[in-house]
Design a protein around this motif. Structure first.
Motif, short mmCIF file in Angstrom:
data_model
loop_
_atom_site.label_atom_id
_atom_site.label_comp_id
_atom_site.label_asym_id
_atom_site.label_seq_id
_atom_site.Cartn_x
_atom_site.Cartn_y
_atom_site.Cartn_z
N PHE A 39 0.85 -1.19 0.00
CA PHE A 39 0.00 0.00 0.00
C PHE A 39 0.88 1.23 0.00
CE2 PHE A 39 0.91 -0.59 4.48
CZ PHE A 39 1.00 0.70 4.99
N LEU A 40 0.33 2.34 -0.47
CA LEU A 40 1.06 3.61 -0.54
C LEU A 40 0.15 4.73 -0.05
CD1 LEU A 40 2.66 3.21 -4.10
CD2 LEU A 40 3.84 2.88 -1.90
N THR A 41 0.74 5.77 0.49
CA THR A 41 -0.02 6.93 0.91
C THR A 41 0.52 8.19 0.24
OG1 THR A 41 1.40 7.30 2.84
CG2 THR A 41 -0.55 5.92 3.17
N CYS A 42 -0.35 9.18 0.13
CA CYS A 42 0.03 10.49 -0.39
C CYS A 42 -0.87 11.51 0.29
CB CYS A 42 -0.11 10.55 -1.90
SG CYS A 42 0.25 12.17 -2.64
N ASN A 43 -0.32 12.22 1.28
CA ASN A 43 -1.14 13.11 2.09
C ASN A 43 -2.31 12.32 2.70
OD1 ASN A 43 0.53 15.38 1.60
ND2 ASN A 43 -0.45 15.64 -0.40
N GLN A 44 -3.54 12.66 2.34
CA GLN A 44 -4.69 11.94 2.92
C GLN A 44 -5.32 10.97 1.91
OE1 GLN A 44 -5.18 11.93 6.13
NE2 GLN A 44 -3.55 13.45 6.36
N THR A 45 -4.50 10.49 0.98
CA THR A 45 -4.93 9.46 0.03
C THR A 45 -4.19 8.15 0.33
OG1 THR A 45 -5.44 11.02 -1.76
CG2 THR A 45 -4.95 8.76 -2.41
N LEU A 46 -4.91 7.04 0.21
CA LEU A 46 -4.34 5.71 0.44
C LEU A 46 -4.66 4.84 -0.76
CD1 LEU A 46 -3.23 3.37 2.32
CD2 LEU A 46 -5.59 3.14 3.15
N ILE A 47 -3.67 4.16 -1.31
CA ILE A 47 -3.94 3.18 -2.36
C ILE A 47 -3.46 1.82 -1.90
CG2 ILE A 47 -3.77 4.93 -4.16
CD1 ILE A 47 -1.17 3.69 -5.08
N GLU A 48 -4.24 0.78 -2.21
CA GLU A 48 -3.96 -0.58 -1.75
C GLU A 48 -4.08 -1.56 -2.90
OE1 GLU A 48 -6.64 -1.86 1.29
OE2 GLU A 48 -6.78 0.14 2.16
N GLU A 49 -3.27 -2.61 -2.84
CA GLU A 49 -3.43 -3.71 -3.78
C GLU A 49 -4.66 -4.53 -3.42
OE1 GLU A 49 -0.28 -6.55 -3.60
OE2 GLU A 49 -0.43 -6.79 -1.43
N HIS A 50 -5.15 -5.29 -4.38
CA HIS A 50 -6.28 -6.19 -4.14
C HIS A 50 -5.79 -7.46 -3.45
CE1 HIS A 50 -10.03 -8.31 -4.81
NE2 HIS A 50 -9.37 -9.29 -5.41
N ILE A 51 -6.51 -7.88 -2.41
CA ILE A 51 -6.20 -9.14 -1.72
C ILE A 51 -7.13 -10.21 -2.26
CG2 ILE A 51 -6.13 -10.31 0.51
CD1 ILE A 51 -5.61 -7.59 1.81
N ALA A 52 -6.55 -11.17 -2.95
CA ALA A 52 -7.35 -12.18 -3.65
C ALA A 52 -7.88 -13.23 -2.69
CB ALA A 52 -6.50 -12.84 -4.73
N GLY A 53 -9.04 -13.75 -3.01
CA GLY A 53 -9.66 -14.81 -2.22
C GLY A 53 -11.16 -14.76 -2.35
N ILE A 54 -11.83 -15.78 -1.84
CA ILE A 54 -13.29 -15.82 -1.86
C ILE A 54 -13.81 -15.06 -0.64
CG2 ILE A 54 -15.33 -17.32 -1.81
CD1 ILE A 54 -13.53 -19.55 -2.94
N PRO A 55 -14.63 -14.03 -0.83
CA PRO A 55 -15.16 -13.31 0.34
C PRO A 55 -15.80 -14.28 1.33
CG PRO A 55 -15.70 -12.14 -1.68
CD PRO A 55 -15.09 -13.45 -2.10
#
Length: 371
Positions: free
Chosen positions: A161-177
């Motif tokens: 994951f990465l942040t930029c000020n008050q923004t957060l980006i995340e990778e998708h975590i694969a699996g069956i909900p």
């Protein structure tokens, strides 16, 4: 995980806060994120995505409405977003190597207004073979950032994951909900129930040790892996908003979530108390080895967390008193922050296992480096 749990206990389980407060990423946490390459300049931020012109319900494969909406933008905005989002994806996956950007395209942007972080989900497609992936852009919330970082340091899987000020980006975590798994897979004859239950006991234990709350079935996924003999199951959290936020102790134990009752009921039927204790001990040992491996980074993170405001005084008060009563340990009553409660909790549960590691490795500095 307690062997003696009735259905009534689950029905009476406390519910999480309906709307969680968002806590900003403060300078001390941001300095930590910068030190470990999490804080970067992103070409697209959360605020760039909120100016969509139209939204329509996103349907699943069966034609039913989901919690997501597909959003549209005007042409010039769309062209700007496409280029920037492809670069964001490259920053997540290839550490900013943009040489593959021409291979990728943004097929769709979805928005969910129900989540605490009101996330956008980006679908990225390889233009040559149609293979696709997702990532998420959300409002940065300190609880979630701490939860993601603890997941990275303590779980068996790395997470980006990465942040930029008050923004957060995340990778998708694969699996069956988890909710879909319970409904469509749990009772299938080919499901290896004992292996699934072992994973759930360990997941329940780790959630409680690290105080990750609200692990109801739709907040985790089940990763199914074919093995030499049969199938292995690994349960992973996908929602970290409730990292050391809630005041009720039971909210940190997935076994008490009504949505998870079908799995817990199976555990009560198929697992004896000694097996449950064994799986809990295995998970605590795994956590100790992760902490000893990442002890310096864990200490830096906890030093920041100890002083941060990530919950309300009322919730802090309630949790420390409930944990003090549960463990019969008055040390919890001295805690003034959620970070302090978490550190005492981890010491309470993991110190016996740490002492065994110290004895086995003769590494006398481990305890003072973290505990």
């Amino acid at each position: 995980m307690n062997k003696n749990i009735s259905k009534e206990h689950h029905q009476e389980a406390a519910r999480p806060s309906k709307k969680k407060m968002l806590y900003p990423v403060k300078p001390a946490l941001r300095t930590y994120l910068e030190r470990y390459g999490r804080e970067v300049d992103l070409p697209v931020t959360y605020n760039d995505l909120i100016h969509f012109t139209y939204a329509r319900p996103l349907l699943d494969a069966k034609g039913n409405e989901t919690a997501w909406e597909q959003v549209s933008y005007d042409y010039r905005e769309w062209e700007f977003l496409k280029e920037g989002l492809v670069k964001c994806y490259a920053m997540l996956k290839t550490e900013g190597d943009f040489s593959f950007s021409s291979n990728l395209n943004v097929e769709r942007i979805d928005f969910c207004s129900f989540g605490n972080s009101q996330p956008f989900r980006i679908k990225i497609v390889n233009v040559f073979n149609g293979n696709y992936d997702h990532f998420y852009i959300k409002k940065a919330d300190a609880n979630r950032v701490y939860g993601l970082e603890l997941e990275h340091l303590l779980s068996s899987s790395r997470i980006v994951f990465l942040t930029c000020n008050q923004t957060l980006i995340e990778e998708h975590i694969a699996g069956i909900p988890g909710d879909i798994f319970i409904k469509d897979y749990l009772h299938k004859p080919e499901t290896n129930v004992l292996r699934l239950l072992k994973s759930f006991v360990k997941f329940n234990e780790s959630s409680f040790v690290r105080l990750l709350g609200d692990m109801r079935s739709y907040n985790f996924v089940v990763d199914i892996t074919p093995d030499i003999e049969g199938t292995q199951y690994y349960i992973r959290a996908i929602d970290f908003d409730q990292q050391t936020y809630e005041g009720k102790m039971r909210l940190y134990m997935p076994q008490f979530a009504k949505e998870n009752f079908d799995i817990v009921e199976m555990a009560m039927k198929h697992l004896d108390s000694e097996s449950i204790k064994q799986y809990q001990a295995e998970e605590r040992s795994r956590l100790v080895y992760r902490i000893t491996t990442e002890r310096y980074r864990m200490k830096e993170l906890m030093d920041v967390m100890l002083k941060d405001e990530i919950s309300t005084p009322e919730k802090i008060y309630q949790l420390k008193f409930e944990l003090a009563d549960y463990w019969k340990n008055p040390s919890f009553l001295k805690a003034k922050t959620m970070g302090a409660i978490l550190k005492i909790q981890m010491k309470q549960v993991l110190l016996p296992n740490l002492n065994m590691v110290l004895k086995a490795t003769r590494h006398k500095t481990l305890r003072r480096n973290f505990f």
